[in-house]
Design a protein around this motif. Sequence first.
Motif: not given
Length: 474
Positions: A325-326, A331-333, A338-339, A345-348
């Motif tokens: 959830g976090v 990730e959406r935010r 692109g930082n 967050w995508l990696a998680c």
Amino acid sequence: MDREVEESEFRQSGSFGHASSVASSLRRRSLSLSDAVSHQVDGDTESESVSEAGDIGDRALHSNRYSGSGRLHLSADNVVENGIVVPIPEDALLQSYGVRSRDLAASITIAPVSPSMLESTSSLSAEAIAHSGDNNKDDTKELLWLVEYISCLIHLAVFGILGVLTRYLLQKLFGPGVVGATNDQSYMYLDLPSNMVGSFLMGWWGVVFKRDISKVSDQLAIGLTTGYLGSLTTFSGWNQKMLDLSVDGHWVFAVLGILIGLFLVAYSIIFGIETAKGVKWLLKRLIKSSKHGISSSKNNWKVDTCERHLAVVVVLLFMLGLLYGVSGTLERREFNSGNSGAQLWLACMVAPLGVWIRWFLARLNGRGLGKAGLLKWVPFGTMIANVLAACIMAALATVKKVVKTKTCDTVATGIQFGLLGCLSTVSTFIAEFHAMRESRHPWRAYTYAMLTIMISFGFGTLIYSVPVWTKAYV
């Protein structure tokens, strides 16, 4: 008639055949799954043991399912005494199937009948007793096995995400922004600190204290070693940094990065094992006076029932949902920015898939090639995971050079750091390396390490370096 005479007559009657075959099968399985390498074992058994030093994946769970054992693996404590493998008492093996010797003997204490009828009846009675209660327990065992399997997957997912987060923090801590000990332009690559820390902790949790952790929960041991340490360390990231150095013409740095990196992680696990042994010795001295209290505490924490497994699964599902959830919200935010945060967050979110694939591949460790089981000493599961992750990472690095967009960079880097970073591992790789180096064939350790490194670097050069050189990508 006393018990010894009854058991003797029962064996002579031939009706003991089925139960005896079950006992022999269990005894062979117990001995073959022992995780202790004794000086008395033959070369083939030693080869299989050192190859399985890091992980054997879900093969242990399947073994538990078909053997009816209540554990994921059979502890060597039951079959090794003073370094010598000894048989398990037959009566103990029969009791694991719900059968006692006196019950078997009692099955033939019937009214006098003809010899042929006695043989037939006692054989049927023994078989019926040997399988008594099986139908009632099958559903329970299957449910427990399924809960254990799901629990393993959830443990791997949760600890895998935690490993990714820890690796990211160590990169930032020792990178150019804070300590400045590592950077992308040096043989002191960014993932070196996490590989060293993970290898050190593998000496603690994966070698010295692994059996103690397993006594509390086998899933916890798998989560800590395969999940957390396997994701904290990354072989594909290490290989890609060396490819980047070679592409830029820094061949000396690339060679030094490979050699120094291997030396440092190899020494890290040795240092971890030695310090863990010292701490374990101190703990044993401290708990002698309160042995009963410690034993009771261990039993209270032991996850050995279906209810406790379910409770752990519920807690970990909550943790996994919270982490997802976090990660999804952040990730959406930050995706469009692109930082590094968007990449993290995508990696998680994709990390669990990498851990699961590596765990499944680990079942190949110690199996060898073909029906003959050639080269059992090579951990093919770990090698395939590392080489595969290194090749895919090189391919994504090439894609980033070609596309050069913010979205592509975020997605490709997130997959590299998360999925591929967790698919490959240095902690398991170095645990296998250390086990081989301590065996009677230490040359196998260096052969295994060089094969993994050379194959990964060679394919990476073809997939990444050659296109960059020929197309002059910047």
